[in-house]
Design an enzyme around this catalytic site. Structure first.
Site, PDB file in Angstrom:
ATOM      1  N   SER A 292       9.759 -11.398   7.419  1.00 54.65           N
ATOM      2  CA  SER A 292      11.009 -12.154   7.502  1.00 54.65           C
ATOM      3  C   SER A 292      11.712 -12.139   6.158  1.00 54.65           C
ATOM      4  O   SER A 292      11.098 -11.840   5.131  1.00 54.65           O
ATOM      5  CB  SER A 292      10.714 -13.604   7.908  1.00 54.65           C
ATOM      6  OG  SER A 292      11.874 -14.399   7.734  1.00 54.65           O
ATOM      7  N   HIS A 293      12.999 -12.484   6.155  1.00 54.52           N
ATOM      8  CA  HIS A 293      13.713 -12.658   4.888  1.00 54.52           C
ATOM      9  C   HIS A 293      13.158 -13.839   4.121  1.00 54.52           C
ATOM     10  O   HIS A 293      13.315 -13.938   2.910  1.00 54.52           O
ATOM     11  CB  HIS A 293      15.204 -12.912   5.168  1.00 54.52           C
ATOM     12  CG  HIS A 293      16.011 -11.676   5.067  1.00 54.52           C
ATOM     13  ND1 HIS A 293      15.817 -10.609   5.900  1.00 54.52           N
ATOM     14  CD2 HIS A 293      16.991 -11.308   4.207  1.00 54.52           C
ATOM     15  CE1 HIS A 293      16.659  -9.659   5.566  1.00 54.52           C
ATOM     16  NE2 HIS A 293      17.379 -10.058   4.544  1.00 54.52           N
ATOM     17  N   SER A 294      12.519 -14.752   4.863  1.00 58.21           N
ATOM     18  CA  SER A 294      12.013 -15.966   4.231  1.00 58.21           C
ATOM     19  C   SER A 294      10.487 -15.976   4.302  1.00 58.21           C
ATOM     20  O   SER A 294       9.903 -15.807   5.373  1.00 58.21           O
ATOM     21  CB  SER A 294      12.593 -17.174   4.970  1.00 58.21           C
ATOM     22  OG  SER A 294      11.702 -18.256   4.914  1.00 58.21           O
TER      23      SER A 294
END
Lengths: 130, 206
Positions: A10-12
């Site tokens: 994920s981007h996070s």
């Protein structure tokens, strides 16, 4: 462990860790799951080096399924896959399905020994891009 | 070595000049990206370029191919976003395809392979409001044996401006649909600045 491995990207970093936590509960730890998110500085983003390591962590001769969220997670996953020899890279697939729902379904069927091809077939109805 | 595209020493100068120009437009790139993306294109490009500056003495400026591969690897590992993946893939593939020779023609052929690899990675083509809207036509100009680098730079600026009227079909800007029209694409702008800086550096120290 004779099951495919799963990588959540994920981007996070927080999103990736939480999704992996849900997947682990779903498959009762019968499937190896790795997660990574964010850039090297701890900000939002994605990092090909982390993804490469995650693939190595869960490597299985049966294959590895990668779930991604936004554009750069897919691109950096493709770069990570290209770093493996073709005998391995052909067993690694970025699955076209939503991160959470696709990941959960995969964790569930993978724990019963489903193949990478079988999983791709199962998730076809969840496709986001085709 | 007369046929060599850019002597190693000059290549170091071109790289330094270009990354400093990109670092200088960090705020401008961020603000363009805030309008139609997630506002971090400047920060990402700047991080990658600063990493190149920090590692510039570790790059072996003996072979053009190796220099491009080093640049690509540094961008991929330091940026951590789509721009790192795309520019990194561009430079790595330019390098990998320059191992047959280092003439201008070899470079142009290698650039074509590099841009092809970017297109595959991003599943994209021109007219989608991306970096490609600058890079692909610039490559066409180079293929026509254009040697006036000021003219190449001028065209790169026009090409980047042409993305203002385009509708974004790739990246986060594509979520905006028609609302992306009227904004300069930040990726096209960073490509413009890279192309123009390389041209300027070569002209000043050609």
């Amino acid at each position: 462990m004779d099951n495919i491995g799963i990588v959540i990207v994920s981007h996070s970093a927080d999103v990736a860790a939480s999704v992996a936590q849900m997947l682990n509960q779903m498959c009762q730890n019968k499937v190896k799951i790795a997660h990574c998110g964010g850039n090297k500085e701890g900000g939002l983003g994605s990092d090909a080096d982390q993804i490469t390591e995650a693939i190595k962590q869960v490597w299985s001769d049966k294959g590895v399924a990668i779930f991604v969220d936004l554009g750069s997670t897919e691109m950096n996953s493709k770069i990570a896959i290209s770093r493996f020899e073709s005998s391995k890279s052909r067993k690694i697939a970025i699955i076209d399905a939503p991160l959470v729902e696709g990941g959960l379904t995969t964790a569930s069927v993978a724990s019963c020994g489903e193949s990478l091809k079988g999983i791709q077939k199962t998730l076809k109805d969840m496709s986001l891009y085709s | 070595m007369e046929n060599t595209l850019i002597p190693a020493k000059k290549l170091k100068h071109v790289l330094k000049f270009t990354v400093e120009k990109v670092i200088a437009i960090e705020d401008e790139l961020n603000s363009l990206d805030r309008a139609i993306g997630d506002g971090d294109h400047g920060a990402n490009m700047s991080r990658g370029c600063k990493s190149l500056l920090e590692n510039i003495d570790d790059i072996k400026f003996d072979s053009t191919a190796d220099v491009f591969i080093s640049i690509g690897n540094t961008l991929i590992s330091s940026i951590g976003g789509a721009s790192g993946a795309l520019y990194g893939t561009l430079f790595i593939n330019i390098g990998k395809n320059m191992n047959t020779g280092e003439t201008v023609n070899d470079f142009i052929i290698a650039c074509e392979k590099g841009i092809d690899a970017m297109m595959v990675l991003g599943s994209s083509h021109i007219n989608q409001k991306t970096m490609l809207d600058v890079l692909v036509p610039v490559l066409e100009i180079l293929k026509e044996q254009q040697t006036d680098l000021s003219e190449v730079a001028r065209k790169a600026r026009n090409l980047s401006n042409s993305t203002i009227n385009m509708k974004a079909e790739k990246g986060r800007a594509s979520y905006l649909g028609d609302r992306s029209i009227g904004h300069l694409d930040p990726g096209a702008y960073s490509s413009e600045v890279i192309v123009c800086s390389i041209c300027e550096a070569l002209n000043n120290h050609g």
